[in-house]
Design an enzyme around this catalytic site. Structure first.
Site, PDB file in Angstrom:
ATOM      1  N   SER A  62      -6.665  -8.679  -3.260  1.00 10.35           N
ATOM      2  CA  SER A  62      -7.932  -8.780  -2.523  1.00 10.35           C
ATOM      3  C   SER A  62      -9.152  -8.669  -3.424  1.00 10.35           C
ATOM      4  O   SER A  62     -10.129  -9.394  -3.250  1.00 10.35           O
ATOM      5  CB  SER A  62      -7.997  -7.692  -1.446  1.00 10.35           C
ATOM      6  OG  SER A  62      -6.905  -7.842  -0.564  1.00 10.35           O
ATOM      7  N   ARG A 263      -9.057   2.260  -5.195  1.00 16.88           N
ATOM      8  CA  ARG A 263      -8.131   3.359  -4.888  1.00 16.88           C
ATOM      9  C   ARG A 263      -8.090   4.411  -6.010  1.00 16.88           C
ATOM     10  O   ARG A 263      -7.266   5.315  -5.974  1.00 16.88           O
ATOM     11  CB  ARG A 263      -6.723   2.811  -4.621  1.00 16.88           C
ATOM     12  CG  ARG A 263      -6.616   2.082  -3.291  1.00 16.88           C
ATOM     13  CD  ARG A 263      -5.175   1.762  -2.939  1.00 16.88           C
ATOM     14  NE  ARG A 263      -5.066   1.062  -1.665  1.00 16.88           N
ATOM     15  CZ  ARG A 263      -5.054   1.659  -0.480  1.00 16.88           C
ATOM     16  NH1 ARG A 263      -5.155   2.971  -0.402  1.00 16.88           N
ATOM     17  NH2 ARG A 263      -4.946   0.937   0.625  1.00 16.88           N
ATOM     18  N   HIS A 404       1.664  -5.196   4.397  1.00 22.99           N
ATOM     19  CA  HIS A 404       2.096  -4.179   3.426  1.00 22.99           C
ATOM     20  C   HIS A 404       3.110  -3.196   4.004  1.00 22.99           C
ATOM     21  O   HIS A 404       3.739  -2.453   3.260  1.00 22.99           O
ATOM     22  CB  HIS A 404       0.891  -3.397   2.900  1.00 22.99           C
ATOM     23  CG  HIS A 404       0.156  -4.092   1.799  1.00 22.99           C
ATOM     24  ND1 HIS A 404       0.785  -4.578   0.677  1.00 22.99           N
ATOM     25  CD2 HIS A 404      -1.163  -4.387   1.640  1.00 22.99           C
ATOM     26  CE1 HIS A 404      -0.112  -5.132  -0.122  1.00 22.99           C
ATOM     27  NE2 HIS A 404      -1.305  -5.038   0.441  1.00 22.99           N
TER      28      HIS A 404
END
EC number: 5.4.2.12
Length: 510
Positions: A62, A263, A404
Protein backbone atom coordinates in the site's frame (compact mmCIF):
# COMPACT_ATOMS: atom_id res chain seq x y z
CA UNK A 1 -20.73 26.55 -12.71
CA UNK A 2 -21.17 23.18 -10.97
CA UNK A 3 -18.00 21.18 -10.39
CA UNK A 4 -17.41 18.01 -12.40
CA UNK A 5 -15.22 16.07 -9.98
CA UNK A 6 -12.52 13.72 -11.21
CA UNK A 7 -12.31 10.86 -8.71
CA UNK A 8 -9.72 8.18 -8.12
CA UNK A 9 -11.14 5.21 -6.25
CA UNK A 10 -8.47 2.87 -4.87
CA UNK A 11 -9.84 -0.57 -3.98
CA UNK A 12 -6.99 -1.60 -1.72
CA UNK A 13 -5.78 -5.16 -2.33
CA UNK A 14 -8.09 -5.81 -5.32
CA UNK A 15 -5.91 -7.59 -7.91
CA UNK A 16 -6.71 -9.36 -11.16
CA UNK A 17 -6.12 -13.09 -11.59
CA UNK A 18 -7.57 -15.70 -13.95
CA UNK A 19 -7.32 -18.40 -11.29
CA UNK A 20 -10.65 -19.26 -9.69
CA UNK A 21 -9.46 -21.25 -6.68
CA UNK A 22 -9.16 -19.05 -3.58
CA UNK A 23 -10.03 -15.94 -5.59
CA UNK A 24 -12.33 -13.78 -3.43
CA UNK A 25 -12.55 -11.11 -6.14
CA UNK A 26 -13.90 -13.65 -8.67
CA UNK A 27 -16.11 -15.44 -6.13
CA UNK A 28 -17.77 -12.23 -4.92
CA UNK A 29 -21.00 -10.98 -6.41
CA UNK A 30 -19.95 -7.56 -7.71
CA UNK A 31 -22.47 -6.40 -10.31
CA UNK A 32 -21.28 -2.79 -10.25
CA UNK A 33 -17.60 -3.44 -10.84
CA UNK A 34 -18.42 -6.03 -13.52
CA UNK A 35 -20.73 -3.57 -15.28
CA UNK A 36 -18.06 -0.85 -15.36
CA UNK A 37 -15.27 -3.22 -16.33
CA UNK A 38 -17.29 -4.73 -19.18
CA UNK A 39 -18.87 -1.54 -20.54
CA UNK A 40 -16.26 1.19 -20.05
CA UNK A 41 -12.62 1.63 -21.12
CA UNK A 42 -10.39 -0.54 -18.94
CA UNK A 43 -6.88 -1.96 -18.73
CA UNK A 44 -4.45 -3.65 -16.34
CA UNK A 45 -1.60 -1.93 -14.49
CA UNK A 46 1.64 -3.33 -13.08
CA UNK A 47 1.65 -2.83 -9.29
CA UNK A 48 4.63 -4.91 -8.14
CA UNK A 49 8.36 -5.34 -8.71
CA UNK A 50 10.13 -3.06 -11.16
CA UNK A 51 6.80 -1.45 -12.13
CA UNK A 52 6.77 0.34 -8.75
CA UNK A 53 10.49 0.67 -7.99
CA UNK A 54 10.82 -2.59 -6.06
CA UNK A 55 13.14 -5.50 -6.87
CA UNK A 56 11.92 -7.72 -9.70
CA UNK A 57 9.24 -10.16 -8.51
CA UNK A 58 8.67 -8.35 -5.19
CA UNK A 59 4.97 -8.03 -4.34
CA UNK A 60 3.55 -4.52 -4.18
CA UNK A 61 2.19 -2.91 -1.03
CA UNK A 62 0.00 0.00 0.00
CA UNK A 63 2.76 2.46 0.85
CA UNK A 64 4.61 1.86 -2.41
CA UNK A 65 1.40 1.82 -4.44
CA UNK A 66 0.13 5.15 -3.13
CA UNK A 67 3.58 6.76 -3.47
CA UNK A 68 3.78 5.77 -7.13
CA UNK A 69 0.19 6.81 -7.87
CA UNK A 70 0.54 10.19 -6.17
CA UNK A 71 4.00 10.93 -7.60
CA UNK A 72 3.13 10.12 -11.20
CA UNK A 73 6.56 8.55 -11.56
CA UNK A 74 8.23 5.30 -10.49
CA UNK A 75 9.61 5.94 -7.00
CA UNK A 76 12.56 3.73 -6.13
CA UNK A 77 11.77 2.22 -2.77
CA UNK A 78 13.71 2.04 0.47
CA UNK A 79 14.04 -1.73 0.06
CA UNK A 80 15.83 -1.25 -3.26
CA UNK A 81 17.94 1.67 -2.00
CA UNK A 82 19.14 -0.07 1.19
CA UNK A 83 19.86 -3.36 -0.60
CA UNK A 84 21.93 -1.45 -3.17
CA UNK A 85 23.82 0.36 -0.36
CA UNK A 86 24.74 -3.01 1.20
CA UNK A 87 25.87 -4.36 -2.18
CA UNK A 88 28.07 -1.37 -3.04
CA UNK A 89 29.44 -0.91 0.51
CA UNK A 90 27.95 2.54 1.26
CA UNK A 91 25.83 0.92 3.97
CA UNK A 92 28.92 0.25 6.09
CA UNK A 93 29.96 3.93 5.91
CA UNK A 94 26.50 5.22 6.88
CA UNK A 95 26.90 7.98 9.49
CA UNK A 96 23.84 7.15 11.63
CA UNK A 97 24.55 3.41 11.71
CA UNK A 98 28.18 4.06 12.65
CA UNK A 99 27.12 6.49 15.37
CA UNK A 100 25.06 3.70 16.98
CA UNK A 101 27.96 1.25 16.69
CA UNK A 102 30.52 3.74 18.05
CA UNK A 103 28.28 4.46 21.04
CA UNK A 104 28.42 0.82 22.18
CA UNK A 105 32.17 0.62 21.56
CA UNK A 106 32.77 3.73 23.68
CA UNK A 107 30.48 2.59 26.52
CA UNK A 108 31.21 -1.15 26.34
CA UNK A 109 27.43 -1.52 26.03
CA UNK A 110 25.06 -3.57 23.87
CA UNK A 111 23.83 -3.16 20.31
CA UNK A 112 20.16 -4.12 19.86
CA UNK A 113 18.77 -4.78 16.39
CA UNK A 114 14.98 -4.76 16.32
CA UNK A 115 12.52 -5.23 13.50
CA UNK A 116 10.38 -7.56 11.46
CA UNK A 117 12.28 -10.81 10.85
CA UNK A 118 10.98 -11.48 7.37
CA UNK A 119 12.05 -11.61 3.73
CA UNK A 120 8.60 -10.17 2.91
CA UNK A 121 10.11 -6.88 1.78
CA UNK A 122 7.08 -4.84 2.79
CA UNK A 123 8.27 -3.49 6.16
CA UNK A 124 11.78 -4.92 6.32
CA UNK A 125 14.09 -7.49 4.80
CA UNK A 126 16.18 -10.15 6.54
CA UNK A 127 19.14 -9.20 4.33
CA UNK A 128 19.21 -5.74 5.93
CA UNK A 129 19.48 -7.35 9.37
CA UNK A 130 22.36 -9.45 8.03
CA UNK A 131 23.97 -6.23 6.76
CA UNK A 132 23.76 -4.75 10.28
CA UNK A 133 25.26 -7.90 11.82
CA UNK A 134 28.05 -7.68 9.23
CA UNK A 135 28.67 -4.02 10.17
CA UNK A 136 28.84 -4.92 13.89
CA UNK A 137 31.28 -7.75 13.12
CA UNK A 138 33.51 -5.47 11.02
CA UNK A 139 33.62 -2.93 13.87
CA UNK A 140 34.37 -5.57 16.55
CA UNK A 141 31.18 -5.07 18.54
CA UNK A 142 31.05 -7.78 21.19
CA UNK A 143 27.41 -7.79 22.36
CA UNK A 144 24.65 -7.84 19.73
CA UNK A 145 21.07 -8.94 20.36
CA UNK A 146 18.13 -9.23 17.99
CA UNK A 147 14.55 -8.39 18.98
CA UNK A 148 12.63 -10.27 16.32
CA UNK A 149 9.11 -9.24 15.36
CA UNK A 150 7.34 -12.13 13.63
CA UNK A 151 5.43 -11.59 10.41
CA UNK A 152 2.85 -14.10 9.13
CA UNK A 153 1.13 -11.48 6.96
CA UNK A 154 3.52 -10.62 4.15
CA UNK A 155 4.75 -14.22 4.25
CA UNK A 156 2.88 -17.47 5.09
CA UNK A 157 1.18 -17.36 8.53
CA UNK A 158 3.39 -20.04 10.12
CA UNK A 159 6.78 -19.50 8.50
CA UNK A 160 8.71 -17.80 11.33
CA UNK A 161 10.81 -20.83 12.28
CA UNK A 162 12.36 -20.89 8.82
CA UNK A 163 13.48 -17.24 9.16
CA UNK A 164 14.64 -17.72 12.76
CA UNK A 165 16.78 -20.69 11.70
CA UNK A 166 18.17 -18.69 8.78
CA UNK A 167 19.25 -15.73 10.95
CA UNK A 168 20.55 -17.99 13.75
CA UNK A 169 22.63 -19.92 11.21
CA UNK A 170 24.00 -16.61 9.91
CA UNK A 171 24.85 -15.38 13.44
CA UNK A 172 26.58 -18.69 14.22
CA UNK A 173 28.53 -18.44 10.97
CA UNK A 174 29.89 -14.95 11.77
CA UNK A 175 30.16 -15.70 15.50
CA UNK A 176 28.09 -12.73 16.62
CA UNK A 177 24.51 -12.09 17.66
CA UNK A 178 21.71 -13.80 19.57
CA UNK A 179 17.92 -13.47 19.64
CA UNK A 180 16.76 -11.81 22.89
CA UNK A 181 12.99 -11.51 22.35
CA UNK A 182 10.31 -12.48 19.85
CA UNK A 183 6.98 -10.69 19.42
CA UNK A 184 4.20 -11.12 16.89
CA UNK A 185 3.77 -7.98 14.76
CA UNK A 186 0.21 -7.69 16.12
CA UNK A 187 1.86 -6.43 19.33
CA UNK A 188 5.11 -4.79 18.25
CA UNK A 189 3.85 -3.13 15.06
CA UNK A 190 0.38 -1.81 15.83
CA UNK A 191 -0.58 1.44 14.10
CA UNK A 192 -3.97 2.11 15.65
CA UNK A 193 -2.91 3.45 19.08
CA UNK A 194 -3.63 0.16 20.80
CA UNK A 195 -0.97 0.85 23.39
CA UNK A 196 -1.90 -2.18 25.47
CA UNK A 197 -0.41 -4.31 22.66
CA UNK A 198 2.76 -2.23 22.25
CA UNK A 199 3.28 -2.23 26.02
CA UNK A 200 3.67 -6.02 26.01
CA UNK A 201 6.37 -5.78 23.31
CA UNK A 202 8.08 -2.93 25.19
CA UNK A 203 8.01 -4.87 28.48
CA UNK A 204 9.69 -7.86 26.85
CA UNK A 205 12.48 -5.83 25.21
CA UNK A 206 13.15 -3.27 27.96
CA UNK A 207 12.04 -4.89 31.21
CA UNK A 208 12.57 -8.56 30.34
CA UNK A 209 8.97 -9.27 31.36
CA UNK A 210 6.46 -11.39 29.46
CA UNK A 211 6.17 -14.96 28.27
CA UNK A 212 9.43 -16.87 28.64
CA UNK A 213 11.16 -19.45 26.45
CA UNK A 214 14.62 -21.03 26.21
CA UNK A 215 14.91 -20.21 22.51
CA UNK A 216 13.12 -18.34 19.76
CA UNK A 217 12.09 -21.62 18.12
CA UNK A 218 10.61 -22.88 21.41
CA UNK A 219 8.69 -19.61 21.78
CA UNK A 220 7.12 -20.11 18.36
CA UNK A 221 6.37 -23.78 19.05
CA UNK A 222 4.58 -22.82 22.27
CA UNK A 223 2.55 -20.27 20.35
CA UNK A 224 1.60 -22.78 17.64
CA UNK A 225 0.57 -25.15 20.42
CA UNK A 226 -1.92 -22.45 21.51
CA UNK A 227 -3.11 -22.08 17.89
CA UNK A 228 -1.48 -18.65 17.55
CA UNK A 229 0.32 -18.07 14.25
CA UNK A 230 3.40 -15.86 13.81
CA UNK A 231 1.61 -12.52 13.77
CA UNK A 232 0.00 -13.24 17.15
CA UNK A 233 2.97 -14.69 19.07
CA UNK A 234 2.84 -13.09 22.52
CA UNK A 235 5.94 -11.00 23.31
CA UNK A 236 8.38 -13.56 24.69
CA UNK A 237 11.66 -13.11 26.53
CA UNK A 238 14.43 -15.61 25.78
CA UNK A 239 15.89 -16.73 29.11
CA UNK A 240 19.02 -18.60 30.19
CA UNK A 241 19.12 -19.99 33.71
CA UNK A 242 15.95 -18.07 34.47
CA UNK A 243 17.32 -14.67 33.37
CA UNK A 244 16.64 -12.68 30.18
CA UNK A 245 19.59 -12.99 27.76
CA UNK A 246 19.43 -9.21 27.21
CA UNK A 247 17.26 -6.15 27.78
CA UNK A 248 17.61 -2.62 26.39
CA UNK A 249 19.42 -0.49 29.00
CA UNK A 250 20.86 3.00 29.38
CA UNK A 251 23.90 3.66 27.14
CA UNK A 252 22.90 0.87 24.73
CA UNK A 253 22.25 1.48 21.03
CA UNK A 254 19.12 0.37 19.19
CA UNK A 255 18.83 0.13 15.41
CA UNK A 256 15.27 -0.39 14.16
CA UNK A 257 15.71 -2.00 10.75
CA UNK A 258 12.13 -1.66 9.46
CA UNK A 259 12.11 0.73 6.51
CA UNK A 260 8.37 1.29 6.27
CA UNK A 261 7.26 3.99 8.74
CA UNK A 262 3.58 3.44 9.52
CA UNK A 263 3.88 0.36 11.74
CA UNK A 264 7.25 1.39 13.18
CA UNK A 265 6.20 4.71 14.73
CA UNK A 266 4.46 3.59 17.91
CA UNK A 267 7.14 1.32 19.35
CA UNK A 268 9.77 3.94 18.39
CA UNK A 269 7.84 6.56 20.36
CA UNK A 270 7.53 4.20 23.33
CA UNK A 271 11.27 3.50 23.47
CA UNK A 272 12.86 6.72 22.22
CA UNK A 273 10.56 9.73 22.57
CA UNK A 274 10.84 12.04 25.56
CA UNK A 275 7.18 13.10 25.65
CA UNK A 276 5.21 9.86 25.63
CA UNK A 277 1.88 9.05 27.26
CA UNK A 278 0.81 5.78 25.61
CA UNK A 279 1.61 3.90 28.82
CA UNK A 280 3.74 4.44 31.91
CA UNK A 281 7.44 3.91 31.33
CA UNK A 282 10.83 5.38 32.24
CA UNK A 283 12.68 6.98 29.35
CA UNK A 284 15.98 5.36 28.48
CA UNK A 285 19.21 7.19 27.72
CA UNK A 286 20.09 5.36 24.51
CA UNK A 287 21.27 5.94 20.95
CA UNK A 288 18.27 5.12 18.72
CA UNK A 289 18.57 4.84 14.93
CA UNK A 290 15.73 4.20 12.50
CA UNK A 291 16.44 2.78 9.06
CA UNK A 292 14.32 5.48 7.38
CA UNK A 293 12.50 8.58 8.61
CA UNK A 294 9.41 7.34 10.47
CA UNK A 295 8.18 10.80 11.43
CA UNK A 296 9.90 14.15 10.84
CA UNK A 297 8.78 15.32 14.30
CA UNK A 298 10.60 12.56 16.23
CA UNK A 299 13.31 13.93 18.52
CA UNK A 300 16.29 12.00 19.82
CA UNK A 301 16.23 9.62 16.87
CA UNK A 302 18.85 9.40 14.10
CA UNK A 303 17.86 8.35 10.59
CA UNK A 304 20.08 6.10 8.46
CA UNK A 305 18.41 6.67 5.08
CA UNK A 306 16.64 10.04 4.83
CA UNK A 307 13.55 10.70 2.73
CA UNK A 308 13.66 11.39 -0.98
CA UNK A 309 12.25 14.79 -1.85
CA UNK A 310 9.38 14.15 -4.28
CA UNK A 311 8.14 17.43 -5.76
CA UNK A 312 5.12 18.19 -7.91
CA UNK A 313 3.02 15.24 -6.80
CA UNK A 314 -0.52 15.06 -8.17
CA UNK A 315 -1.90 16.71 -5.02
CA UNK A 316 0.68 19.50 -4.95
CA UNK A 317 0.32 20.23 -8.68
CA UNK A 318 -3.50 20.36 -8.57
CA UNK A 319 -3.30 22.57 -5.48
CA UNK A 320 -0.93 24.99 -7.25
CA UNK A 321 -3.49 25.26 -10.04
CA UNK A 322 -5.94 26.65 -7.46
CA UNK A 323 -8.20 23.58 -7.50
CA UNK A 324 -9.91 21.93 -4.51
CA UNK A 325 -9.33 18.31 -3.57
CA UNK A 326 -10.59 15.81 -1.01
CA UNK A 327 -8.80 12.80 0.47
CA UNK A 328 -11.01 10.26 2.22
CA UNK A 329 -10.37 6.87 3.85
CA UNK A 330 -10.84 4.99 7.08
CA UNK A 331 -8.07 4.88 9.70
CA UNK A 332 -6.25 1.83 8.30
CA UNK A 333 -5.57 3.57 4.97
CA UNK A 334 -5.76 7.24 5.90
CA UNK A 335 -1.97 7.67 5.92
CA UNK A 336 -1.87 6.15 2.44
CA UNK A 337 -4.24 8.65 0.79
CA UNK A 338 -2.54 11.58 2.58
CA UNK A 339 1.10 11.15 3.68
CA UNK A 340 2.17 8.52 1.12
CA UNK A 341 0.07 9.92 -1.72
CA UNK A 342 1.76 13.29 -1.13
CA UNK A 343 5.23 11.80 -1.49
CA UNK A 344 5.87 11.37 2.23
CA UNK A 345 4.72 14.86 3.24
CA UNK A 346 2.45 15.09 6.30
CA UNK A 347 1.21 18.65 5.75
CA UNK A 348 -1.91 18.94 3.53
CA UNK A 349 -1.63 20.98 0.33
CA UNK A 350 -3.52 24.26 0.04
CA UNK A 351 -7.21 23.54 -0.71
CA UNK A 352 -6.76 19.88 0.27
CA UNK A 353 -9.49 18.70 2.63
CA UNK A 354 -9.23 15.40 4.47
CA UNK A 355 -11.93 13.11 5.86
CA UNK A 356 -10.88 10.39 8.29
CA UNK A 357 -13.45 7.74 9.20
CA UNK A 358 -12.55 5.52 12.19
CA UNK A 359 -11.87 1.85 11.47
CA UNK A 360 -13.93 -0.54 13.60
CA UNK A 361 -12.33 -1.70 16.84
CA UNK A 362 -12.22 -5.44 16.25
CA UNK A 363 -9.36 -7.87 16.86
CA UNK A 364 -9.23 -8.99 13.22
CA UNK A 365 -11.23 -7.69 10.27
CA UNK A 366 -12.78 -11.03 9.28
CA UNK A 367 -15.09 -10.28 12.24
CA UNK A 368 -16.35 -7.18 10.38
CA UNK A 369 -15.47 -7.43 6.69
CA UNK A 370 -17.60 -4.35 5.95
CA UNK A 371 -15.11 -2.36 8.07
CA UNK A 372 -16.17 1.31 7.75
CA UNK A 373 -16.92 1.28 4.01
CA UNK A 374 -20.55 2.37 4.43
CA UNK A 375 -19.54 5.26 6.69
CA UNK A 376 -16.85 6.34 4.21
CA UNK A 377 -19.44 6.25 1.43
CA UNK A 378 -22.01 8.28 3.38
CA UNK A 379 -19.43 10.94 4.22
CA UNK A 380 -18.24 11.10 0.62
CA UNK A 381 -21.77 11.47 -0.80
CA UNK A 382 -22.39 14.27 1.68
CA UNK A 383 -19.16 16.02 0.63
CA UNK A 384 -20.01 15.68 -3.06
CA UNK A 385 -23.24 17.59 -2.39
CA UNK A 386 -21.12 20.59 -1.38
CA UNK A 387 -20.14 21.17 -5.02
CA UNK A 388 -16.63 22.02 -3.88
CA UNK A 389 -14.16 19.45 -5.18
CA UNK A 390 -12.33 19.23 -8.50
CA UNK A 391 -10.48 16.06 -7.49
CA UNK A 392 -11.27 13.30 -4.98
CA UNK A 393 -8.92 10.52 -3.83
CA UNK A 394 -10.74 7.70 -2.04
CA UNK A 395 -9.49 4.43 -0.57
CA UNK A 396 -11.56 1.41 0.41
CA UNK A 397 -9.45 -0.71 2.80
CA UNK A 398 -11.59 -3.88 2.82
CA UNK A 399 -10.13 -6.17 0.12
CA UNK A 400 -6.66 -5.69 1.60
CA UNK A 401 -7.27 -5.65 5.35
CA UNK A 402 -9.73 -8.56 5.22
CA UNK A 403 -7.53 -10.32 2.66
CA UNK A 404 -4.76 -10.32 5.28
CA UNK A 405 -6.84 -12.58 7.53
CA UNK A 406 -6.56 -15.43 5.01
CA UNK A 407 -10.28 -16.16 5.39
CA UNK A 408 -11.87 -16.51 1.94
CA UNK A 409 -15.53 -16.01 2.90
CA UNK A 410 -14.70 -12.82 4.80
CA UNK A 411 -12.66 -11.47 1.87
CA UNK A 412 -15.57 -12.24 -0.46
CA UNK A 413 -17.89 -10.24 1.80
CA UNK A 414 -15.32 -7.42 1.85
CA UNK A 415 -15.33 -7.23 -1.96
CA UNK A 416 -19.14 -7.34 -2.07
CA UNK A 417 -19.38 -4.49 0.45
CA UNK A 418 -17.03 -2.33 -1.59
CA UNK A 419 -18.94 -3.11 -4.78
CA UNK A 420 -22.17 -1.94 -3.21
CA UNK A 421 -20.50 1.34 -2.19
CA UNK A 422 -18.87 1.67 -5.60
CA UNK A 423 -22.28 1.69 -7.29
CA UNK A 424 -23.64 4.49 -5.11
CA UNK A 425 -20.57 6.67 -5.58
CA UNK A 426 -20.26 6.23 -9.34
CA UNK A 427 -23.98 6.99 -9.81
CA UNK A 428 -23.51 10.22 -7.87
CA UNK A 429 -20.39 11.31 -9.78
CA UNK A 430 -22.02 10.58 -13.15
CA UNK A 431 -25.02 12.70 -12.11
CA UNK A 432 -22.53 15.53 -11.52
CA UNK A 433 -21.08 14.80 -14.98
CA UNK A 434 -17.76 13.96 -13.36
CA UNK A 435 -15.56 10.94 -13.99
CA UNK A 436 -14.27 8.05 -11.90
CA UNK A 437 -11.06 6.07 -12.29
CA UNK A 438 -11.28 2.73 -10.45
CA UNK A 439 -8.02 0.98 -9.58
CA UNK A 440 -6.05 -0.74 -6.80
CA UNK A 441 -2.62 -0.26 -5.26
CA UNK A 442 -1.67 -3.98 -5.27
CA UNK A 443 -3.28 -7.41 -5.21
CA UNK A 444 -4.35 -9.49 -2.20
CA UNK A 445 -7.96 -10.73 -2.11
CA UNK A 446 -7.74 -12.36 -5.54
CA UNK A 447 -5.44 -15.02 -4.06
CA UNK A 448 -6.43 -16.26 -0.63
CA UNK A 449 -4.67 -19.63 -0.82
CA UNK A 450 -1.06 -20.57 -1.36
CA UNK A 451 -1.18 -22.66 -4.53
CA UNK A 452 1.99 -24.52 -3.55
CA UNK A 453 0.47 -26.08 -0.41
CA UNK A 454 -3.26 -25.23 -0.34
CA UNK A 455 -2.93 -23.27 2.91
CA UNK A 456 -4.49 -19.84 3.53
CA UNK A 457 -2.47 -16.97 2.08
CA UNK A 458 -2.38 -13.69 3.98
CA UNK A 459 0.18 -11.82 1.88
CA UNK A 460 -0.08 -9.42 -1.05
CA UNK A 461 0.42 -10.73 -4.59
CA UNK A 462 2.39 -9.75 -7.69
CA UNK A 463 -0.75 -9.65 -9.83
CA UNK A 464 -1.71 -6.63 -11.95
CA UNK A 465 -4.57 -4.37 -10.85
CA UNK A 466 -7.57 -3.06 -12.80
CA UNK A 467 -7.85 0.46 -14.17
CA UNK A 468 -11.34 1.47 -15.31
CA UNK A 469 -12.47 4.85 -16.65
CA UNK A 470 -16.16 5.62 -16.00
CA UNK A 471 -17.68 8.80 -17.36
CA UNK A 472 -20.55 10.07 -19.51
CA UNK A 473 -17.99 10.85 -22.22
CA UNK A 474 -16.05 7.66 -22.88
CA UNK A 475 -16.83 7.38 -26.61
CA UNK A 476 -13.80 6.44 -28.67
CA UNK A 477 -11.56 6.46 -25.59
CA UNK A 478 -9.25 3.51 -25.10
CA UNK A 479 -6.69 2.80 -22.40
CA UNK A 480 -3.18 1.41 -22.82
CA UNK A 481 -1.61 -1.00 -20.34
CA UNK A 482 0.81 0.66 -17.94
CA UNK A 483 1.93 1.01 -14.34
CA UNK A 484 0.62 2.83 -11.26
CA UNK A 485 2.81 5.85 -12.07
CA UNK A 486 0.70 6.43 -15.21
CA UNK A 487 -2.48 7.17 -13.25
CA UNK A 488 -1.67 10.79 -12.27
CA UNK A 489 -0.84 11.91 -15.85
CA UNK A 490 -4.09 10.23 -17.01
CA UNK A 491 -6.13 12.09 -14.39
CA UNK A 492 -4.47 15.39 -15.28
CA UNK A 493 -5.37 14.86 -18.94
CA UNK A 494 -8.97 14.23 -17.89
CA UNK A 495 -8.86 17.50 -15.92
CA UNK A 496 -7.51 19.36 -18.94
CA UNK A 497 -4.11 19.96 -17.35
CA UNK A 498 -0.60 19.41 -18.73
CA UNK A 499 1.48 17.07 -16.59
CA UNK A 500 4.50 18.61 -14.81
CA UNK A 501 7.93 17.62 -16.13
CA UNK A 502 8.75 15.78 -12.86
CA UNK A 503 6.07 13.21 -13.71
CA UNK A 504 7.67 10.58 -15.90
CA UNK A 505 4.49 8.48 -16.05
CA UNK A 506 2.46 8.62 -19.27
CA UNK A 507 -1.24 9.18 -19.81
CA UNK A 508 -2.99 5.85 -20.39
CA UNK A 509 -5.43 7.35 -22.88
CA UNK A 510 -4.54 6.17 -26.39
Amino acid sequence: MAKKPVMLMILDGFGISDKVDGNAVKAASKPNFDKYFNNYPHTHLGASGLSVGLPDGQMGNSEVGHLNIGAGRIVYQSLTKITKAIEDGDFFKNAALNKAVNNVLENDSTLHLMGLLSPGGVHSHTNHLKGLLQLAKKKNVKKVFVHAFLDGRDVPPSSAKEFIKDIEDYMNEIGLGEIATVSGRYYAMDRDNRWEREELAYNAMVLGKGEEAESAIKAVDASYHDNKTDEFVLPTVIVKEGKPVATIKDKDSVIFFNFRPDRARQITRAIAEEAFDGFKRDRLNIEFVTMTEYDASFKGVDVAFGPENITNTLGEYVSNKGLNQLRIAETEKYAHVTFFFNGGVEEPNKNEDRALISSPKVATYDLKPEMSAYEVTDELLKRLDEDKYDMVILNFANPDMVGHTGILEAAKKAVETVDECLGKIVDKVLKLDGSVFITADHGNSEQMIDYSNGKPMTAHTVNPVPFVYVSNHTEAKKLNEGVLADIAPTMLQEMGLEKPEEMTGKSLFE
